[in-house]
Motif scaffolding. Sequence first.
Motif, mmCIF file in Angstrom:
data_model
loop_
_atom_site.group_PDB
_atom_site.id
_atom_site.type_symbol
_atom_site.label_atom_id
_atom_site.label_comp_id
_atom_site.label_asym_id
_atom_site.label_seq_id
_atom_site.Cartn_x
_atom_site.Cartn_y
_atom_site.Cartn_z
ATOM 1 N N LYS A 339 0.839 -1.203 0.000
ATOM 2 C CA LYS A 339 0.000 0.000 0.000
ATOM 3 C C LYS A 339 0.874 1.253 0.000
ATOM 4 C CE LYS A 339 -3.834 -2.229 2.490
ATOM 5 N NZ LYS A 339 -4.643 -2.272 3.735
ATOM 6 N N ILE A 340 1.956 1.201 -0.771
ATOM 7 C CA ILE A 340 2.948 2.263 -0.716
ATOM 8 C C ILE A 340 2.406 3.584 -1.232
ATOM 9 C CG2 ILE A 340 3.973 1.829 -2.983
ATOM 10 C CD1 ILE A 340 5.862 2.572 0.306
ATOM 11 N N ASP A 341 1.334 3.529 -2.046
ATOM 12 C CA ASP A 341 0.791 4.749 -2.630
ATOM 13 C C ASP A 341 -0.350 5.352 -1.806
ATOM 14 O OD1 ASP A 341 -0.904 2.617 -3.125
ATOM 15 O OD2 ASP A 341 -1.554 3.384 -5.090
ATOM 16 N N ARG A 342 -0.682 4.735 -0.680
ATOM 17 C CA ARG A 342 -1.815 5.226 0.109
ATOM 18 C C ARG A 342 -1.336 6.136 1.234
ATOM 19 N NH1 ARG A 342 -5.867 -0.038 0.575
ATOM 20 N NH2 ARG A 342 -5.511 -0.787 -1.575
ATOM 21 N N PRO A 343 -2.134 7.145 1.597
ATOM 22 C CA PRO A 343 -1.724 8.076 2.655
ATOM 23 C C PRO A 343 -1.647 7.382 4.010
ATOM 24 C CG PRO A 343 -3.986 8.485 1.980
ATOM 25 C CD PRO A 343 -3.441 7.504 1.003
ATOM 26 N N CYS A 344 -0.692 7.821 4.811
ATOM 27 C CA CYS A 344 -0.505 7.253 6.152
ATOM 28 C C CYS A 344 -1.402 8.009 7.127
ATOM 29 C CB CYS A 344 0.956 7.333 6.554
ATOM 30 S SG CYS A 344 2.047 6.318 5.537
ATOM 31 N N SER A 345 -2.608 7.522 7.282
ATOM 32 C CA SER A 345 -3.624 8.217 8.067
ATOM 33 C C SER A 345 -3.783 7.667 9.476
ATOM 34 C CB SER A 345 -4.968 8.131 7.341
ATOM 35 O OG SER A 345 -5.329 6.764 7.121
ATOM 36 N N GLU A 346 -3.049 6.591 9.792
ATOM 37 C CA GLU A 346 -3.205 5.965 11.099
ATOM 38 C C GLU A 346 -1.860 5.888 11.819
ATOM 39 O OE1 GLU A 346 -5.186 2.244 10.926
ATOM 40 O OE2 GLU A 346 -7.025 3.088 10.069
#
Length: 435
Positions: A339-346
């Motif tokens: 999931k390298i392209d997803r924002p780090c929201s957690e």
Amino acid sequence: MNNQASNHFHFAGQDVVKLAGAYGTPLYVVSEDLIRQRCRQVKTDFLDQYPGSRAAYASKAFLSMAMCRIIESEGFYLDVVSGGELYTAVQAGFPMERVIFHGNNKSLEELEMAVSHRVGRVVVDHPEEIDMLEAAAAAAGATMTIQLRVVPEVEGKTHRHIMTGQKDTKFGIPLAPEIIEAAVKKAVESPHLDLAGFHFHIGSNLFEQEVYVAAVERVMTLCRQLQENLGLTVRELNTGGGYGIQYTTEDSPHPASYYTDAIMATVSACADRLNLPVPQVTIEPGRWIVGEAGITLYTVGAVKTIPGVRTYVSVDGGLPDNIRPALYGAVYGAVVANKIDRPCSETVTVAGKCCETGDILIWDLKTPPLERGDVLAVLSTGAYNESMANNYNRLPRPAVVLLTGDQARLMVDRETREDLLMRERRAEEIANGSL
């Protein structure tokens, strides 16, 4: 590290999610290309700049027979600290004249092994070892070149468990004149030993050069004192390693030249000021060579949220394949490889699977939303992770995959559950008294 045009993390040009699928997890991944890049930086910035100097790879950081071959081909020496590490080098066909044998409590058997293989240097750690090595060399009709490890009495800024240069340490011979002069005299008078010089090591994962400068000044002053008092001419000075690497974005690592230029300038200045010959200098990087050249891959399992407190994300490894966070609070960075392209929201805490509260790999890691089956890549695990791996909770040790260009090859097989019982005698054998 290149993410390329996919949603997968790529390390040394290869898709690590595919590696996890092909080889399973936990999985150590090591890049031969990155190791060689670091070796060649040392060659360009140190060996070529200072003719006659030497670089030895500190094998305790990570050792295998394949690693020995890589290090040999790059023209490095090899630093070993046990009979097991020396045996690995022997089996790999590493040139014994390029082996430096360390250790604060070498057994007589290990010293005899060093003599029988005629290793290039034995670094003597205490005065009694001089007698032990002299006896072993005499019995074999050999002459062994030695260095004495001394304690420079300087303290680097690092965790106390990996400090080695302070006065209160298990390593080396104290600088107290009555101790060091007696040791030097004994070594010089030993018919089968050739005292070439001194060794020191001040700690691990250090980021400042000043502590190396201070250590060199202390040891060069010692050389002058011994020249005056005993007529000793020091030919060699081994300044150890300990150069820091990047584990997290907060770290600010340096090229090897940051340390070696300061070391060599200090050696030259001290030699001039103290009217001493300039000794041949050896460095011993280990972590700096292999640390950032390795990662560890895990598969996410249980995700547990304690409302208002913390989310624990458990992976299929932990303390047995990376003891350093539990041992001395080592801090790592990591990415969710699939999931390298997803924002780090957690914000999550990465927990290992061992039955230990302290089995935590990373506290408060920023990630995308996680779920079972995700692949976590922990960065900069090339040094001390595989070499310190253990079988706590009877967990088999991971495989090691070596990346070379676009190829991936097994360097070390994954341990099996059957392997865990290899050294055991069966219960029925014990009960029948057939042992």
